[in-house]
Write an enzyme that holds these catalytic residues in place. Structure first.
Site, PDB file in Angstrom:
ATOM      1  N   GLY A 134       0.815  -1.211   0.000  1.00 54.71           N
ATOM      2  CA  GLY A 134       0.000   0.000   0.000  1.00 54.71           C
ATOM      3  C   GLY A 134       0.841   1.251   0.000  1.00 54.71           C
ATOM      4  O   GLY A 134       1.265   1.741   1.065  1.00 54.71           O
ATOM      5  N   LEU A 135       1.085   1.793  -1.190  1.00 60.03           N
ATOM      6  CA  LEU A 135       1.831   3.049  -1.299  1.00 60.03           C
ATOM      7  C   LEU A 135       0.934   4.149  -1.858  1.00 60.03           C
ATOM      8  O   LEU A 135       0.791   5.220  -1.270  1.00 60.03           O
ATOM      9  CB  LEU A 135       3.054   2.847  -2.211  1.00 60.03           C
ATOM     10  CG  LEU A 135       3.937   4.082  -2.431  1.00 60.03           C
ATOM     11  CD1 LEU A 135       4.613   4.507  -1.125  1.00 60.03           C
ATOM     12  CD2 LEU A 135       5.019   3.800  -3.487  1.00 60.03           C
ATOM     13  N   THR A 136       0.282   3.877  -2.999  1.00 59.06           N
ATOM     14  CA  THR A 136      -0.529   4.892  -3.691  1.00 59.06           C
ATOM     15  C   THR A 136      -1.733   5.303  -2.836  1.00 59.06           C
ATOM     16  O   THR A 136      -2.333   4.479  -2.150  1.00 59.06           O
ATOM     17  CB  THR A 136      -1.037   4.315  -5.031  1.00 59.06           C
ATOM     18  OG1 THR A 136       0.096   3.896  -5.781  1.00 59.06           O
ATOM     19  CG2 THR A 136      -1.827   5.336  -5.822  1.00 59.06           C
ATOM     20  N   SER A 142       1.937   9.379  -8.682  1.00 63.23           N
ATOM     21  CA  SER A 142       3.319   9.563  -9.152  1.00 63.23           C
ATOM     22  C   SER A 142       4.203  10.210  -8.093  1.00 63.23           C
ATOM     23  O   SER A 142       5.423  10.071  -8.131  1.00 63.23           O
ATOM     24  CB  SER A 142       3.331  10.431 -10.419  1.00 63.23           C
ATOM     25  OG  SER A 142       2.620   9.793 -11.448  1.00 63.23           O
ATOM     26  N   ILE A 167      -4.775  -0.872  -4.901  1.00 59.92           N
ATOM     27  CA  ILE A 167      -3.841  -1.819  -4.286  1.00 59.92           C
ATOM     28  C   ILE A 167      -4.120  -3.239  -4.796  1.00 59.92           C
ATOM     29  O   ILE A 167      -5.180  -3.823  -4.508  1.00 59.92           O
ATOM     30  CB  ILE A 167      -3.932  -1.753  -2.741  1.00 59.92           C
ATOM     31  CG1 ILE A 167      -3.745  -0.293  -2.270  1.00 59.92           C
ATOM     32  CG2 ILE A 167      -2.916  -2.696  -2.111  1.00 59.92           C
ATOM     33  CD1 ILE A 167      -2.471   0.384  -2.752  1.00 59.92           C
ATOM     34  N   CYS A 242      11.796  -1.168  -3.488  1.00 56.42           N
ATOM     35  CA  CYS A 242      10.898  -2.303  -3.797  1.00 56.42           C
ATOM     36  C   CYS A 242      10.383  -2.155  -5.218  1.00 56.42           C
ATOM     37  O   CYS A 242      10.299  -3.125  -5.975  1.00 56.42           O
ATOM     38  CB  CYS A 242       9.691  -2.336  -2.867  1.00 56.42           C
ATOM     39  SG  CYS A 242      10.097  -2.314  -1.130  1.00 56.42           S
ATOM     40  N   GLU A 368       3.584   1.279 -11.219  1.00 55.22           N
ATOM     41  CA  GLU A 368       5.037   1.129 -11.001  1.00 55.22           C
ATOM     42  C   GLU A 368       5.839   2.211 -11.707  1.00 55.22           C
ATOM     43  O   GLU A 368       6.895   1.951 -12.274  1.00 55.22           O
ATOM     44  CB  GLU A 368       5.504  -0.238 -11.495  1.00 55.22           C
ATOM     45  CG  GLU A 368       4.777  -1.380 -10.858  1.00 55.22           C
ATOM     46  CD  GLU A 368       5.403  -1.813  -9.547  1.00 55.22           C
ATOM     47  OE1 GLU A 368       6.476  -1.309  -9.207  1.00 55.22           O
ATOM     48  OE2 GLU A 368       4.795  -2.639  -8.875  1.00 55.22           O
TER      49      GLU A 368
HETATM   50  C1  LIG Z   1      -4.407  -2.035 -11.923  1.00 58.91           C
HETATM   51  C2  LIG Z   1      -3.531  -1.222 -11.014  1.00 58.91           C
HETATM   52  C3  LIG Z   1      -2.874  -1.834  -9.955  1.00 58.91           C
HETATM   53  C4  LIG Z   1      -2.087  -1.078  -9.076  1.00 58.91           C
HETATM   54  N1  LIG Z   1      -1.485  -1.691  -7.991  1.00 58.91           N
HETATM   55  C5  LIG Z   1      -0.855  -0.931  -7.044  1.00 58.91           C
HETATM   56  C6  LIG Z   1      -0.362  -1.519  -5.840  1.00 58.91           C
HETATM   57  O1  LIG Z   1      -0.419  -2.750  -5.654  1.00 58.91           O
HETATM   58  N2  LIG Z   1       0.180  -0.711  -4.883  1.00 58.91           N
HETATM   59  C7  LIG Z   1       0.277   0.645  -5.057  1.00 58.91           C
HETATM   60  O2  LIG Z   1       0.754   1.316  -4.148  1.00 58.91           O
HETATM   61  N3  LIG Z   1      -0.180   1.241  -6.198  1.00 58.91           N
HETATM   62  C8  LIG Z   1      -0.752   0.487  -7.186  1.00 58.91           C
HETATM   63  N4  LIG Z   1      -1.245   1.077  -8.336  1.00 58.91           N
HETATM   64  C9  LIG Z   1      -1.196   2.535  -8.463  1.00 58.91           C
HETATM   65  C10 LIG Z   1      -0.160   3.043  -9.470  1.00 58.91           C
HETATM   66  O3  LIG Z   1       1.130   2.826  -9.014  1.00 58.91           O
HETATM   67  C11 LIG Z   1      -0.482   4.518  -9.761  1.00 58.91           C
HETATM   68  O4  LIG Z   1      -1.684   4.543 -10.491  1.00 58.91           O
HETATM   69  C12 LIG Z   1       0.641   5.219 -10.517  1.00 58.91           C
HETATM   70  O5  LIG Z   1       1.737   5.453  -9.662  1.00 58.91           O
HETATM   71  C13 LIG Z   1       0.182   6.555 -11.118  1.00 58.91           C
HETATM   72  O6  LIG Z   1      -0.446   7.337 -10.165  1.00 58.91           O
HETATM   73  P1  LIG Z   1      -1.864   8.013 -10.505  1.00 58.91           P
HETATM   74  O7  LIG Z   1      -2.773   6.968 -11.057  1.00 58.91           O
HETATM   75  O8  LIG Z   1      -2.303   8.724  -9.267  1.00 58.91           O
HETATM   76  O9  LIG Z   1      -1.572   9.024 -11.657  1.00 58.91           O
HETATM   77  P2  LIG Z   1      -1.013  10.520 -11.500  1.00 58.91           P
HETATM   78  O10 LIG Z   1       0.203  10.531 -10.665  1.00 58.91           O
HETATM   79  O11 LIG Z   1      -2.139  11.424 -11.129  1.00 58.91           O
HETATM   80  O12 LIG Z   1      -0.591  10.830 -13.003  1.00 58.91           O
HETATM   81  C14 LIG Z   1      -1.548  11.123 -14.011  1.00 58.91           C
HETATM   82  C15 LIG Z   1      -0.797  11.494 -15.292  1.00 58.91           C
HETATM   83  O13 LIG Z   1       0.053  12.616 -15.050  1.00 58.91           O
HETATM   84  C16 LIG Z   1       1.386  12.308 -15.402  1.00 58.91           C
HETATM   85  N5  LIG Z   1       2.318  12.987 -14.507  1.00 58.91           N
HETATM   86  C17 LIG Z   1       2.318  13.040 -13.144  1.00 58.91           C
HETATM   87  N6  LIG Z   1       3.345  13.755 -12.702  1.00 58.91           N
HETATM   88  C18 LIG Z   1       4.038  14.161 -13.797  1.00 58.91           C
HETATM   89  C19 LIG Z   1       5.234  14.929 -14.013  1.00 58.91           C
HETATM   90  N7  LIG Z   1       5.968  15.417 -12.995  1.00 58.91           N
HETATM   91  N8  LIG Z   1       5.651  15.152 -15.270  1.00 58.91           N
HETATM   92  C20 LIG Z   1       4.951  14.644 -16.336  1.00 58.91           C
HETATM   93  N9  LIG Z   1       3.831  13.902 -16.207  1.00 58.91           N
HETATM   94  C21 LIG Z   1       3.389  13.672 -14.944  1.00 58.91           C
HETATM   95  C22 LIG Z   1       1.488  10.776 -15.238  1.00 58.91           C
HETATM   96  O14 LIG Z   1       2.567  10.261 -16.023  1.00 58.91           O
HETATM   97  C23 LIG Z   1       0.117  10.364 -15.765  1.00 58.91           C
HETATM   98  O15 LIG Z   1       0.154  10.342 -17.172  1.00 58.91           O
HETATM   99  C24 LIG Z   1      -1.971   0.315  -9.272  1.00 58.91           C
HETATM  100  C25 LIG Z   1      -2.598   0.916 -10.384  1.00 58.91           C
HETATM  101  C26 LIG Z   1      -3.359   0.164 -11.241  1.00 58.91           C
HETATM  102  C27 LIG Z   1      -4.021   0.825 -12.424  1.00 58.91           C
END
Ligand SMILES: Cc1cc2nc3c(=O)[nH]c(=O)nc-3n(C[C@H](O)[C@H](O)[C@H](O)COP(=O)(O)OP(=O)(O)OC[C@H]3O[C@@H](n4cnc5c(N)ncnc54)[C@H](O)[C@@H]3O)c2cc1C
Length: 389
Positions: A134-136, A142, A167, A242, A368
């Site tokens: 659980g990170l997001t 991001s 998650i 990780c 990731e």
């Molecule tokens: C099916 C699935 C399983 C997942 N499993 C896990 C898990 O087990 N544990 C966990 O912790 N998370 C998990 N995640 C979450 C995942 O890691 C996040 O969705 C990911 O890190 C992106 O975050 P966000 O969706 O909030 O997008 P945002 O961070 O809101 O980004 C939205 C858009 O903006 C862009 N963006 C953001 N910042 C910048 C920047 N500085 N410059 C340019 N572009 C930028 C991104 O590239 C993206 O295109 C999962 C996601 C999915 C879809």
């Protein structure tokens, strides 16, 4: 679905050892026998095949590149080939194995106390326990450093409050590794299922990774003993290390999805006839697509193998892994989209695996570290200048 005999345009098999090919063959047979005959049914139903948790543990999939505690102790290249074959089946299975091994077992192995290792690693390796990471959070993806989840010391316990989103394996996990802000920065906490105030709810309506469980986690005054904090991970570098492990496996996994789509498109193009009863593979425009697909897949194989070899020598770092994840997921998506086009109307049907892989890869591209974030990691490495903000 057409038979699959492997993709090797450039004699890359000659760069693999017999042990590496054995791992690949074993996982390939498992996927062909146990996954592919049923995956469309699981995907349609939005169901993760929980009955495979045990057989996958018996094959040594969980924490496969870790040493001790019953882990298989595979090399990084063997591990990568395993992930490639699993994702040829479906990204959902590869995701489950990635989370269990790289995002839960790895941090306990690298940063946990001996008690934590003994308590969890054998059970996680044997599939007696499932883990999630659980990170997001709903407002921090991001940029996980902004997380709002808090852990406060209260006597001999920690009290956690917050929410985690997206998650993998959340609601089926026996233990969640929850990252939270403390007075001393970000720390990781092992939260067991059933702890009062802790709950998980599945996210419905996904068009992608349908055979994977994806959940939100809620923590309301969740008390865990002081001994549940990972003692040796402090700050954002804990969770990020990780992610480097998991991203490495994803770089290989995406190749498996690309290979499945290329194979399907090639065989389909050779058997599908249009205009004067000629196979569509005889048209230059189709051949151009196939040439691009096999070229990019072959380049991606070489990239994965080189990062794997460097990792086995202790010389791969997170920017190398970013290049692998970014490139291989991007080319896999491109290959899947071209394959979908070559299959015409059949390309949108789940009688063929292509659309499922294409939709899965949309998630793989986002999680990731998104494609953009890996661009910035590589950009920082080559320029020395951060461009995240
Ligand atoms: C099916 C699935 C399983 C997942 N499993 C896990 C898990 O087990 N544990 C966990 O912790 N998370 C998990 N995640 C979450 C995942 O890691 C996040 O969705 C990911 O890190 C992106 O975050 P966000 O969706 O909030 O997008 P945002 O961070 O809101 O980004 C939205 C858009 O903006 C862009 N963006 C953001 N910042 C910048 C920047 N500085 N410059 C340019 N572009 C930028 C991104 O590239 C993206 O295109 C999962 C996601 C999915 C879809």
């Amino acid at each position: 679905m057409f038979p699959f005999h492997g993709i090797d345009f450039l004699e890359i098999d000659g760069l693999l050892t017999e042990d590496e090919k054995l791992v690949r063959r074993t996982v390939r047979e498992f996927v062909s026998g146990e996954v592919l005959p049923h995956i469309e049914e699981w995907s349609r139903a939005g169901r993760f095949p929980q009955h495979l948790i045990q057989p996958m543990s018996e094959m040594g999939f969980y924490g496969a590149s870790l040493q001790g505690y019953g882990c298989a102790g595979m090399s990084n290249v063997q591990y990568g080939l395993m992930m490639q074959e699993l994702e040829r089946g479906d990204s959902s299975l590869r995701s489950f194995v990635s989370v269990q091994g790289s995002l839960v077992m790895y941090p306990i192995h690298a940063y946990g106390s001996e008690d934590q290792k003994r308590r969890w690693l054998p059970d996680l390796q044997q599939g007696k326990a499932v883990g999630c990471f659980g990170l997001t959070e709903p407002d921090f993806g991001s940029n996980p450093g902004g997380m709002r989840t808090r852990a406060a010391k209260d006597g001999g316990a920690w009290v956690l409050n917050g929410e985690k989103a997206w998650i993998t394996s959340g609601s089926i996990a026996d233990v969640a590794l929850v990252w939270a802000q403390t007075e001393d920065g970000i720390r990781g906490f092992l939260v067991e299922k059933g702890t009062p105030g802790f709950s998980a709810k599945d996210i419905k309506g996904k068009f992608s990774l349908r055979a994977s469980v994806t959940s939100t986690l809620s923590l309301q005054d969740v008390r865990v003993p002081a001994g549940n904090m990972l003692p040796n991970a402090s700050g954002l570098k804990g969770p990020l290390s990780c992610l480097t492990q998991a991203r490495y496996g994803i770089g290989w996994g995406a190749l498996g999805a690309a290979m499945a789509c290329y194979n399907e498109a090639l065989e389909y193009a050779k058997s599908r006839t249009q205009f004067d009863n000629r196979p569509i593979a005889s048209h230059q425009l189709i051949q151009e697509k196939l040439a691009d697909m096999i070229t990019e897949t072959t380049k991606a194989q070489l990239l994965a193998l080189q990062v794997g070899r460097l990792k086995d020598q202790g010389r791969a770092d997170f920017a190398h892994v970013s290049m692998l994840k970014r490139n291989n997921v991007k080319i896999a998506l491109d290959v899947a989209r071209s394959a979908r086009d070559i299959l015409g109307a059949n390309g949108i049907s789940d009688e063929y695996p292509v659309f499922r892989h294409m939709c899965n890869l949309e998630s793989v591209s986002t999680y990731e570290g998104t494609h953009n974030i890996h661009t910035l990691i590589i950009g920082e490495r080559v320029t020395g200048i951060q461009a995240y903000k």
